[in-house]
Design an enzyme around this catalytic site. Structure first.
Site, short mmCIF file in Angstrom:
data_model
loop_
_atom_site.label_atom_id
_atom_site.label_comp_id
_atom_site.label_asym_id
_atom_site.label_seq_id
_atom_site.Cartn_x
_atom_site.Cartn_y
_atom_site.Cartn_z
N TYR A 199 0.92 -1.27 0.01
CA TYR A 199 0.08 0.02 0.08
C TYR A 199 0.83 1.15 0.08
CZ TYR A 199 0.83 1.08 5.04
OH TYR A 199 1.34 1.24 6.35
N LYS A 250 6.38 -1.65 1.86
CA LYS A 250 5.12 -1.17 2.62
C LYS A 250 3.95 -2.16 2.34
CE LYS A 250 3.20 3.27 3.25
NZ LYS A 250 3.30 3.52 4.49
N GLU A 309 12.96 2.92 13.72
CA GLU A 309 11.71 3.78 13.11
C GLU A 309 10.89 3.54 14.37
OE1 GLU A 309 9.91 2.89 9.65
OE2 GLU A 309 10.14 0.90 9.79
N LEU A 361 11.16 1.50 6.97
CA LEU A 361 10.53 2.04 5.64
C LEU A 361 11.05 3.13 5.10
CD1 LEU A 361 7.66 1.29 3.97
CD2 LEU A 361 6.94 3.38 5.11
N1 PDD Z 1 2.73 5.18 7.70
N2 PDD Z 1 7.54 3.72 8.92
C1 PDD Z 1 6.49 3.19 8.91
C2 PDD Z 1 6.38 1.92 9.54
C3 PDD Z 1 5.32 3.77 8.53
O1 PDD Z 1 4.16 3.14 8.47
C4 PDD Z 1 5.32 4.95 7.97
C5 PDD Z 1 4.13 5.73 7.38
C6 PDD Z 1 6.46 5.71 7.73
C7 PDD Z 1 6.60 7.02 7.22
O2 PDD Z 1 6.58 7.03 5.68
P1 PDD Z 1 6.02 8.28 5.09
O3 PDD Z 1 6.56 9.42 5.26
O4 PDD Z 1 6.13 7.96 3.63
O5 PDD Z 1 4.42 8.37 5.46
C8 PDD Z 1 7.46 5.09 8.12
C9 PDD Z 1 1.60 5.31 6.99
C10 PDD Z 1 1.39 7.06 7.04
C11 PDD Z 1 0.49 4.49 7.38
O6 PDD Z 1 0.68 3.61 7.61
O7 PDD Z 1 -0.74 5.19 7.76
#
Ligand code: PDD
Length: 292
Positions: A32, A149, A181, A205
């Protein structure tokens, strides 16, 4: 009622249905993306589509749409869901390995399921954000391919819920003494005027917001290093930030029940959030096209 996209059709979300045999439902066999749209403009679309491509390649699933097709579909959803207040939106898309008899091996000749929806993304209240959030550290129990992801988020959900039950916002994850993270965010620390974030690896991620912060720091001559961060360094940090598309950049002012820095958002966070807001304003006005 919001409009979503499912396998080629645009329809009210309440009417969108998939089979109980979908491998996304049965196995969590899918990937996703979450993409903000500011003033109707998709945030870093090329980077999001590239990460989607990387995730699909990692799970050996052919990308069902071309980049122009993704762009057209997402822009249609943004337009369909634009309200009178021009509220920002958060676009969610997911691709699964489709519908097949439950069996572990990849099914043959099975089209992927493609779903996308939009949710309102209300602007953050800066006064509240400045107060910061609390976090705890937890053992990173996830698998080895955290750069994908995937919709299979059970470990992240269990970690996040532990944080919620401790009345804090995020779980900051530690693997073999090194910080990776947050359960749904990337992590930055500031020490002696230097911004630091864990280098990209299979264990985290590659966040689109993370990359933008690194870019903006470089562009604005703020010292920034992509490097390993130990648990001890995390606890000794002057500032801690979390980043994600939906939460932007959040200062952490309490970690494991102890005050971080002087207990309020730090000076480098203030600088960075102001640079970030300027970037967003330009995007809202339709100026930004992909690079910082
Ligand atoms: N999640 N690390 C993890 C494990 C995440 O689930 C997310 C974001 C990020 C940040 O990535 P980005 O800057 O591309 O949003 C890092 C999204 C927002 C979610 O699962 O809803």
């Amino acid at each position: 009622m919001s409009t979503c996209y499912l396998n080629g059709d645009y329809l009210p979300i309440e009417q969108a249905k998939i089979s109980v045999l979908d491998r996304g439902f049965i196995f969590g066999d899918g990937v996703y993306e979450v993409i903000p749209a500011y003033g109707g403009n998709l945030f870093r679309l090329q980077q999001h589509l590239q990460r989607l491509h990387n995730s699909l390649e990692a799970i050996r699933l052919t990308n069902p749409l071309s980049d122009p097709q993704w762009q057209e579909m997402l822009q249609t959803l943004v337009a369909e869901n634009q309200d009178h207040n021009n509220t920002d939106q958060s676009l969610y898309l997911q691709v699964t390995r489709g519908v097949a008899k439950r069996d572990h091996p990849f099914p043959e000749n099975t089209p992927a399921t493609v779903f996308a929806m939009s949710n309102p993304l209300p602007a953050a209240d800066m006064n509240k954000t400045q107060a910061g959030v609390a976090a705890i550290t937890l053992d990173d129990i996830r698998w080895r391919y955290c750069y994908i992801k995937t919709t299979a988020l059970l470990p992240n959900i269990l970690l996040k819920q532990q944080a919620i039950e401790k009345h804090v916002t995020e779980a900051i994850l530690v693997r073999e003494g090194q910080v990776t993270e947050g359960s749904s965010s990337n992590l930055f620390i500031v020490k002696d005027g230097v911004i630091r974030t864990p280098a990209k690896s299979e264990q985290l991620l590659p966040g689109i917001t993370r990359d933008l912060i690194v870019e903006l720091a470089q562009k604005n001559a703020l010292p920034c290093e992509e490097t390993s961060i130990s648990e001890a360094e995390l606890h000794a940090a002057d500032e801690i930030w979390l980043s994600s598309s939906t939460r932007e950049i959040l200062p952490v002012t309490r970690l494991d029940e102890k005050t971080v820095g002087n207990g309020t958002a730090g000076p480098l966070w203030r600088k960075m959030i102001s640079i970030y807001q300027t970037y967003k304003q330009a995007l809202r006005a339709g100026v930004e096209t992909g690079s910082a």
